[in-house]
Design an enzyme around this catalytic site. Structure first.
Site, short mmCIF file in Angstrom:
data_model
loop_
_atom_site.label_atom_id
_atom_site.label_comp_id
_atom_site.label_asym_id
_atom_site.label_seq_id
_atom_site.Cartn_x
_atom_site.Cartn_y
_atom_site.Cartn_z
N ASN A 158 -6.05 8.15 -10.53
CA ASN A 158 -5.89 9.59 -10.29
C ASN A 158 -7.01 10.49 -9.83
O ASN A 158 -7.89 9.47 -9.78
CB ASN A 158 -4.84 10.60 -11.10
N ARG A 159 -7.37 11.50 -9.72
CA ARG A 159 -8.47 12.19 -9.08
C ARG A 159 -9.57 12.78 -10.27
O ARG A 159 -9.04 13.20 -11.18
CB ARG A 159 -8.21 13.41 -8.31
N HIS B 151 -8.51 6.94 -8.07
CA HIS B 151 -8.26 5.42 -8.84
C HIS B 151 -9.22 4.76 -8.81
O HIS B 151 -9.50 3.94 -8.19
CB HIS B 151 -7.16 4.82 -7.74
N HIS C 9 0.57 0.96 -10.62
CA HIS C 9 0.80 1.53 -9.32
C HIS C 9 1.90 0.89 -8.56
O HIS C 9 1.76 0.79 -7.49
CB HIS C 9 -0.54 1.78 -8.65
N SER C 10 2.89 0.69 -9.43
CA SER C 10 4.04 -0.19 -8.44
C SER C 10 4.99 0.94 -7.68
O SER C 10 4.99 1.87 -8.08
CB SER C 10 5.06 -0.87 -9.59
N TYR C 11 5.36 0.58 -6.65
CA TYR C 11 6.11 1.35 -5.90
C TYR C 11 7.69 0.98 -6.17
O TYR C 11 8.07 0.04 -5.56
CB TYR C 11 5.86 1.56 -4.29
N ASP D 13 3.88 14.53 -5.65
CA ASP D 13 2.72 13.71 -5.94
C ASP D 13 2.17 14.69 -7.12
O ASP D 13 1.10 15.30 -7.01
CB ASP D 13 2.05 13.68 -4.73
N GLN E 201 2.29 10.63 -13.30
CA GLN E 201 2.21 11.24 -11.64
C GLN E 201 3.60 10.64 -11.32
O GLN E 201 3.89 9.37 -11.36
CB GLN E 201 0.99 10.56 -11.31
N GLU F 54 3.49 6.79 -12.69
CA GLU F 54 1.95 6.10 -13.21
C GLU F 54 1.80 7.14 -14.35
O GLU F 54 1.38 8.05 -14.22
CB GLU F 54 0.80 6.63 -12.08
C1 GLA Z 1 -1.59 8.12 -6.03
C2 GLA Z 1 -1.87 9.52 -5.46
C3 GLA Z 1 -1.27 9.81 -4.18
C4 GLA Z 1 -1.58 8.74 -3.30
C5 GLA Z 1 -1.25 7.26 -3.62
C6 GLA Z 1 -1.74 6.03 -2.85
O1 GLA Z 1 -0.35 8.12 -6.80
O2 GLA Z 1 -1.32 10.50 -6.52
O3 GLA Z 1 -1.61 10.83 -3.59
O4 GLA Z 1 -3.18 8.79 -2.95
O5 GLA Z 1 -1.88 7.31 -5.06
O6 GLA Z 1 -1.63 6.47 -1.71
#
Ligand code: GLA
Length: 380
Positions: free
Chosen positions: A107-108, A133, A207-209, A280, A317, A345
């Site tokens: 994250n940020r 990340h 970070h799996s989707y 998000d 997240q 996440e």
């Molecule tokens: C995270 C962030 C999102 C985006 C994804 C990757 O989950 O919170 O904003 O940057 O990664 O695309």
């Protein structure tokens, strides 16, 4: 004679039965193969972990990334339920973090800067002025060492990376171990460990989707989500937390009871707009005490697949794939449209280094950072 013949047939019959049964009783298994080579010639390997039920996960050493995860639906039909690229080049060029381990700081971090003991460290900014990340070359884009392990719980892979002092601006050399275990109970368990040589910050995540339908032509908007969180950390236009903690009650962010992800995603609510049209957000998980507890679950009514997420982390997240826009051509040549996958996440809150009241993310020499997150799959 007749008796002997009967005995013979009885013996043949029971032996066939025994063999037939042992044929279906699979042992957990790990296979290694070459996945690809990076420009500098470095080899990237793929490990295939299979459990006794027949579920499978494929992990590559680039980014300690889960590239596929095969789980059954309510009829026992297996499908890959995570998004990903078709080959190594996809993972190298992609900006989506499909399946990767993210760090040193998931994250940020606002302004890509931290201050420890009065000293300010300038970090690698990779989302405007901020760090996302781990920076430009985070843990998702390095090659990890891998050691397969067969545990009694299932097949396991221990990945190790040593991040040098100053990597992406972070102080201290950091040794990180991430162990994935595919248990015989259809759980993907992730255990993290990190140590440092100098005081630093750490926040690791996965970070799996997921797309529980197993068919990424579908979005995740009909999947039902529940998050055990009464509040979240609101963001500004740059996705940086404002520092407040707000209640989800009465907002489209409320998933305390299962709700279809798409049911309120287009509501006129500023936070959803800031998040690029969707979810998000870092949810402040209930009952944080450092122990593993259930954080969230997702149910896909079309296939009956059900995923539960357990973690010892304070936050999670929830990201609804808002930056997917059809230009990402993934596995099998499928173009991933907006909301084709969802991430859950487990992590510390974003920008925690700037929020002294939030659970701390500091790691000192001699301490061990530990994290456990489990994605458990079943059907209903
Ligand atoms: C995270 C962030 C999102 C985006 C994804 C990757 O989950 O919170 O904003 O940057 O990664 O695309």
């Amino acid at each position: 004679m007749k008796k002997l013949l009967l005995l013979f047939f009885a013996l043949v019959f029971s032996l066939t039965a025994i063999f037939a049964q042992s044929g279906t009783l699979e042992k957990p298994m790990i296979q290694k193969s070459l996945y690809g080579k990076l420009k500098d010639g470095k080899e990237v390997y793929e490990y295939r972990l299979k459990n006794s039920k027949g579920a499978e996960v494929n992990i590559i050493t680039y980014g300690a990334t889960v590239v596929s995860l095969n789980m059954p639906d309510k009829n026992g039909k297996y499908a890959d339920i995570v998004l990903g690229w078709d080959n190594l080049q996809g993972y190298v060029n992609g900006t989506t973090y499909f399946g990767a381990i993210v760090g040193r700081y998931a994250n940020r971090i606002g302004k890509a800067e931290i201050t420890l003991n009065g000293k300010t460290y300038k970090l690698s900014a990779n989302e405007g002025e901020n760090l996302l990340h781990g920076g430009k070359a985070g843990f998702n884009s390095v090659v990890w060492d891998a050691e397969p392990l067969t545990l009694k719980e299932g097949a396991s892979l221990k990945l190790t990376y040593v991040s040098p002092d100053g990597d992406q601006g972070f102080p201290g050399a950091m040794t990180v171990h991430v162990t994935y275990t595919l248990t015989n109970n259809n759980e993907l368990e992730i255990r993290y460990e990190a140590t440092t040589t100098k005081e630093t910050v750490v926040n690791l995540s996965h970070h799996s989707y997921f797309n529980l339908s197993g068919d990424p032509h579908n979005t995740i908007l009909n999947e039902l989500l529940k998050i055990n969180a009464n509040s979240f950390t609101p963001i500004d236009k740059e996705f940086i937390p404002t520092g407040k903690i707000e209640k989800v009650a009465g907002t489209p962010l409320d998933f305390r009871k299962p709700a279809a992800i798409g049911s309120r995603i287009n509501d006129d609510f500023e936070q959803l707009k800031f998040a690029h049209g969707g979810y998000d957000f870092n949810y402040v998980l209930n009952n944080y005490n450092g122990k593993v507890r259930e954080a969230a679950d997702v149910y896909d009514p079309s296939t009956g697949r059900y995923m539960q997420v357990f973690t010892d982390q304070p936050g999670i997240q929830f990201y609804s794939g808002n930056f997917l826009d059809g230009t990402q051509i993934g596995k099998d040549g499928i173009a991933y449209q907006k909301h084709t996958g969802l991430c859950l996440e487990a992590q510390h809150y974003p920008d925690s280094p700037h929020e002294p009241k939030w659970p701390p993310v500091i790691l000192k020499p001699g301490q061990v950072y530990r994290q456990t997150t489990i994605y458990k799959f079943s059907t209903k």
